[in-house]
Design a protein around this motif. Structure first.
Motif, PDB file in Angstrom:
ATOM      1  N   CYS A 200      -8.659  -1.950   1.844  1.00  0.00           N
ATOM      2  CA  CYS A 200      -8.181  -0.700   1.260  1.00  0.00           C
ATOM      3  C   CYS A 200      -7.856   0.297   2.366  1.00  0.00           C
ATOM      4  O   CYS A 200      -8.679   0.551   3.243  1.00  0.00           O
ATOM      5  N   ARG A 201      -6.633   0.832   2.338  1.00  0.00           N
ATOM      6  CA  ARG A 201      -6.281   1.894   3.274  1.00  0.00           C
ATOM      7  C   ARG A 201      -5.914   3.142   2.467  1.00  0.00           C
ATOM      8  O   ARG A 201      -5.107   3.071   1.542  1.00  0.00           O
ATOM      9  N   VAL A 202      -6.531   4.276   2.829  1.00  0.00           N
ATOM     10  CA  VAL A 202      -6.293   5.520   2.106  1.00  0.00           C
ATOM     11  C   VAL A 202      -5.624   6.522   3.042  1.00  0.00           C
ATOM     12  O   VAL A 202      -6.173   6.863   4.095  1.00  0.00           O
ATOM     13  N   TYR A 203      -4.429   6.998   2.673  1.00  0.00           N
ATOM     14  CA  TYR A 203      -3.728   8.029   3.438  1.00  0.00           C
ATOM     15  C   TYR A 203      -4.183   9.402   2.970  1.00  0.00           C
ATOM     16  O   TYR A 203      -4.270   9.656   1.761  1.00  0.00           O
ATOM     17  N   MET A 204      -4.448  10.251   3.953  1.00  0.00           N
ATOM     18  CA  MET A 204      -4.957  11.585   3.628  1.00  0.00           C
ATOM     19  C   MET A 204      -4.447  12.565   4.678  1.00  0.00           C
ATOM     20  O   MET A 204      -4.493  12.269   5.878  1.00  0.00           O
ATOM     21  N   GLY A 205      -3.923  13.705   4.248  1.00  0.00           N
ATOM     22  CA  GLY A 205      -3.460  14.715   5.191  1.00  0.00           C
ATOM     23  C   GLY A 205      -4.583  15.128   6.134  1.00  0.00           C
ATOM     24  O   GLY A 205      -5.742  15.232   5.724  1.00  0.00           O
ATOM     25  N   ALA A 206      -4.236  15.373   7.413  1.00  0.00           N
ATOM     26  CA  ALA A 206      -5.276  15.684   8.406  1.00  0.00           C
ATOM     27  C   ALA A 206      -6.042  16.956   8.042  1.00  0.00           C
ATOM     28  O   ALA A 206      -7.252  17.049   8.278  1.00  0.00           O
TER      29      ALA A 206
ATOM     30  N   ALA B  27       0.629  12.938   2.776  1.00  0.00           N
ATOM     31  CA  ALA B  27      -0.095  11.681   2.601  1.00  0.00           C
ATOM     32  C   ALA B  27       0.689  10.750   1.673  1.00  0.00           C
ATOM     33  O   ALA B  27       0.779   9.542   1.905  1.00  0.00           O
ATOM     34  N   THR B  28       1.285  11.324   0.629  1.00  0.00           N
ATOM     35  CA  THR B  28       2.085  10.538  -0.313  1.00  0.00           C
ATOM     36  C   THR B  28       3.289   9.910   0.391  1.00  0.00           C
ATOM     37  O   THR B  28       3.570   8.722   0.206  1.00  0.00           O
ATOM     38  N   ASN B  29       3.988  10.709   1.202  1.00  0.00           N
ATOM     39  CA  ASN B  29       5.141  10.165   1.936  1.00  0.00           C
ATOM     40  C   ASN B  29       4.724   9.002   2.819  1.00  0.00           C
ATOM     41  O   ASN B  29       5.427   7.983   2.908  1.00  0.00           O
ATOM     42  N   GLU B  30       3.579   9.128   3.469  1.00  0.00           N
ATOM     43  CA  GLU B  30       3.105   8.081   4.375  1.00  0.00           C
ATOM     44  C   GLU B  30       2.711   6.820   3.591  1.00  0.00           C
ATOM     45  O   GLU B  30       2.967   5.698   4.045  1.00  0.00           O
ATOM     46  N   ALA B  31       2.110   6.992   2.426  1.00  0.00           N
ATOM     47  CA  ALA B  31       1.747   5.841   1.594  1.00  0.00           C
ATOM     48  C   ALA B  31       3.012   5.111   1.148  1.00  0.00           C
ATOM     49  O   ALA B  31       3.066   3.869   1.163  1.00  0.00           O
ATOM     50  N   ILE B  32       4.052   5.867   0.786  1.00  0.00           N
ATOM     51  CA  ILE B  32       5.304   5.233   0.351  1.00  0.00           C
ATOM     52  C   ILE B  32       5.933   4.487   1.529  1.00  0.00           C
ATOM     53  O   ILE B  32       6.460   3.376   1.368  1.00  0.00           O
TER      54      ILE B  32
ATOM     55  N   ARG C  78      -2.889  -8.587  -2.573  1.00  0.00           N
ATOM     56  CA  ARG C  78      -4.218  -8.675  -1.970  1.00  0.00           C
ATOM     57  C   ARG C  78      -4.633  -7.401  -1.253  1.00  0.00           C
ATOM     58  O   ARG C  78      -5.774  -7.212  -0.907  1.00  0.00           O
ATOM     59  N   ARG C  79      -3.664  -6.534  -0.929  1.00  0.00           N
ATOM     60  CA  ARG C  79      -3.971  -5.365  -0.108  1.00  0.00           C
ATOM     61  C   ARG C  79      -3.727  -4.111  -0.931  1.00  0.00           C
ATOM     62  O   ARG C  79      -2.713  -3.998  -1.617  1.00  0.00           O
ATOM     63  N   ILE C  80      -4.674  -3.160  -0.865  1.00  0.00           N
ATOM     64  CA  ILE C  80      -4.586  -1.940  -1.676  1.00  0.00           C
ATOM     65  C   ILE C  80      -4.341  -0.735  -0.761  1.00  0.00           C
ATOM     66  O   ILE C  80      -5.020  -0.574   0.252  1.00  0.00           O
ATOM     67  N   ILE C  81      -3.369   0.093  -1.123  1.00  0.00           N
ATOM     68  CA  ILE C  81      -3.205   1.388  -0.452  1.00  0.00           C
ATOM     69  C   ILE C  81      -3.252   2.505  -1.506  1.00  0.00           C
ATOM     70  O   ILE C  81      -2.976   2.269  -2.684  1.00  0.00           O
TER      71      ILE C  81
ATOM     72  N   HIS D 243       5.386  -3.202   3.490  1.00  0.00           N
ATOM     73  CA  HIS D 243       4.612  -4.368   3.032  1.00  0.00           C
ATOM     74  C   HIS D 243       4.747  -4.578   1.530  1.00  0.00           C
ATOM     75  O   HIS D 243       3.735  -4.712   0.836  1.00  0.00           O
ATOM     76  N   PRO D 244       5.975  -4.601   1.003  1.00  0.00           N
ATOM     77  CA  PRO D 244       6.089  -4.652  -0.461  1.00  0.00           C
ATOM     78  C   PRO D 244       5.580  -5.971  -1.077  1.00  0.00           C
ATOM     79  O   PRO D 244       5.174  -5.975  -2.230  1.00  0.00           O
ATOM     80  N   GLN D 245       5.545  -7.031  -0.298  1.00  0.00           N
ATOM     81  CA  GLN D 245       5.164  -8.330  -0.868  1.00  0.00           C
ATOM     82  C   GLN D 245       3.689  -8.387  -1.255  1.00  0.00           C
ATOM     83  O   GLN D 245       3.356  -8.820  -2.353  1.00  0.00           O
ATOM     84  N   ASP D 246       2.826  -7.961  -0.319  1.00  0.00           N
ATOM     85  CA  ASP D 246       1.391  -8.220  -0.534  1.00  0.00           C
ATOM     86  C   ASP D 246       0.604  -6.963  -0.913  1.00  0.00           C
ATOM     87  O   ASP D 246      -0.594  -7.035  -1.131  1.00  0.00           O
ATOM     88  N   THR D 247       1.285  -5.797  -0.976  1.00  0.00           N
ATOM     89  CA  THR D 247       0.552  -4.536  -1.123  1.00  0.00           C
ATOM     90  C   THR D 247       0.743  -3.926  -2.505  1.00  0.00           C
ATOM     91  O   THR D 247       1.861  -3.901  -3.033  1.00  0.00           O
ATOM     92  N   PHE D 248      -0.338  -3.414  -3.073  1.00  0.00           N
ATOM     93  CA  PHE D 248      -0.268  -2.667  -4.328  1.00  0.00           C
ATOM     94  C   PHE D 248      -0.645  -1.223  -4.043  1.00  0.00           C
ATOM     95  O   PHE D 248      -1.675  -0.947  -3.449  1.00  0.00           O
ATOM     96  N   TYR D 249       0.228  -0.316  -4.472  1.00  0.00           N
ATOM     97  CA  TYR D 249       0.015   1.122  -4.260  1.00  0.00           C
ATOM     98  C   TYR D 249      -0.665   1.678  -5.509  1.00  0.00           C
ATOM     99  O   TYR D 249      -0.059   1.713  -6.581  1.00  0.00           O
ATOM    100  N   VAL D 250      -1.914   2.081  -5.380  1.00  0.00           N
ATOM    101  CA  VAL D 250      -2.670   2.629  -6.510  1.00  0.00           C
ATOM    102  C   VAL D 250      -2.446   4.139  -6.541  1.00  0.00           C
ATOM    103  O   VAL D 250      -2.880   4.846  -5.632  1.00  0.00           O
ATOM    104  N   ILE D 251      -1.749   4.617  -7.569  1.00  0.00           N
ATOM    105  CA  ILE D 251      -1.493   6.059  -7.721  1.00  0.00           C
ATOM    106  C   ILE D 251      -2.548   6.639  -8.661  1.00  0.00           C
ATOM    107  O   ILE D 251      -2.898   6.024  -9.671  1.00  0.00           O
TER     108      ILE D 251
END
Ligand SMILES: *Cc1c(COP(=O)(O)O)cnc(C)c1O
Length: 398
Positions: free
Chosen positions: A133-139, A172-177, A107-110, A183-191
């Motif tokens: 949707c949560r998007v990780y991005m370098g500052a 940003a990639t390290n933080e997304a991982i 249900r949750r997208i990162i 949250h491996p159960q409910d989260t899908f990591y869109v690459i």
């Protein structure tokens, strides 16, 4: 004949695999176990293709570029991914992965993003599907790519600035991982590209393969045969190129020519030309070519084009380069800028700077007048206007 497809262990030759932390092992295995059957299911296929048609605007045109053809002495067609909703090919993949996530009950997208284009595509589809949707991005990238940050926020995504390391894509990639591990159960990591642990490179290539499926039928209609002599595309992580070549990988009649970002030149230390300058290593969960120091520290890449500024390369492309199936050219910033102005003035199309790296290979090729060449214009240049305006002096040298 050699097969260039992925093997059952997730490798293309010596490249690929899934090098993930123990805690993600079962999550990655779960995805590996179901992605192919989900994508092949009639239910997925009908919803995916309905959205590609009605929402993205596919099929994208295959445009016979008359004036560029005359200049380079061939029959050149442009595959117009720049005309897609959100302005590039990335939306094809974002829709596909989110449909996979829904079918897996996630249900949750990162996502992580560098230039912000993948973040915008993912935030767009999450708005459409009403998913958080949560998007990780370098500052650093948050500052550099402010407009895309505002687009993502307007679309309802939470943009999370990452302050570790160089504050760019790798961080940003390290933080997304890290988030995915929690949250491996409910989260899908869109690459966003053909990178990451198996099965991501193959999943992304399959979702983008709509590009070469369309090229087949469009060439049949325009040329009376379903294959070109030459396929050309730019490579950052490799997804628009993978989509362009997918159905021709094992067809020896078709030459594959890819352009990576040479930056200031492959000997300058200011480059993102991973295939020319990289060595085997592990990045983002896969074994591939990596820009790294002799003791394995990933080096900061450089390119004028934010979307090609990545210190790795998809394992498929590393394999195609090493096996000789693909020719890879390193294109400098200046060559790309020149090609962008040339396309703009000859055909009235302002390309993304990334796509300009594919166009810039044309003057370096030996082509016959009868050669049918298909070149993918991966995105439109609106986002690059500030950069183009700084270099308008090139117009006088065209
Ligand atoms: C992100 C991007 C690229 C590079 O990504 P690939 O995965 O190599 O395709 C190329 N062109 C555009 C327009 C992009 O936004």
């Amino acid at each position: 004949m050699n097969s260039h497809n992925i093997n059952t262990n997730g490798f293309y030759g010596e490249f690929g695999g899934a090098y993930v932390p123990e805690i993600l092992y079962s999550t990655v295995k779960e995805l590996e176990g179901c992605y192919a059957s989900i994508i092949e299911s009639p239910d997925f296929q009908s919803e995916f293709h309905r959205l590609l048609r009605d929402y993205v605007g596919r099929p994208s045109p295959l445009y016979p570029a008359r004036r560029l053809s005359e200049r380079y002495g061939c029959r050149l067609y442009l595959k117009r991914e720049d005309l897609n909703h959100t302005g590039a090919h990335k939306i094809n993949n974002a829709i596909g992965q989110i449909l996979v996530a829904q079918r897996m009950g996630k249900r949750r997208i990162i996502a992580e993003t560098g230039a912000g284009q993948h973040g915008v595509a993912t935030a767009t589809v999450c708005a459409l599907m009403n998913m958080p949707c949560r998007v990780y991005m370098g500052a650093t990238d948050v500052e550099r790519q402010h407009v895309n940050v505002e687009r993502m926020r307007m679309l309802g995504a939470e943009v999370f600035p990452v302050h570790s390391g160089n504050k760019t894509l790798k961080d940003a990639t390290n933080e997304a991982i890290r988030d995915w591990c929690c949250h491996p159960q409910d989260t899908f990591y869109v690459i966003g590209s053909t990178v990451g642990p198996h099965p991501y490179p193959d999943m992304v290539a399959r979702l983008q393969s709509v590009i070469s499926a369309e090229i087949k039928s469009q060439l049949m209609e325009k040329e009376g045969r379903d294959y070109p002599d030459v396929l050309m595309a730019c490579v950052g992580g490799g997804s628009n190129a993978a989509g362009t070549i997918y159905h021709y990988l094992n067809d020896p009649r078709v030459r594959i020519v890819l352009g990576e970002a040479g930056g200031m030149g492959t000997d300058s230390g200011q480059t993102a030309a991973t295939i020319h300058c990289g060595t085997p290593g592990i990045i983002h969960g896969a074994r591939t070519l990596v820009m790294q120091t002799s003791d394995g520290q990933i080096t900061e890449p450089y390119s004028i084009s934010a979307g090609l500024d990545y210190p790795g390369i998809g394992p498929l492309h590393a394999h195609l380069a090493r096996s000789g199936r693909a020719t890879v050219m390193a294109i400098t910033d200046e060559e790309a800028l020149r090609a962008a102005f040339e396309l703009t003035r000859l055909e009235g199309i302002i390309p993304a700077l990334e796509s300009a790296h594919a166009l810039a290979m044309l003057p370096k090729m030996t082509l016959q007048p009868s050669d049918v060449v298909v070149l993918t214009v991966s995105g439109r240049g609106d986002k690059d206007l500030d950069t183009y305006l700084k270099h308008t002096d090139i117009i006088n040298t065209l």
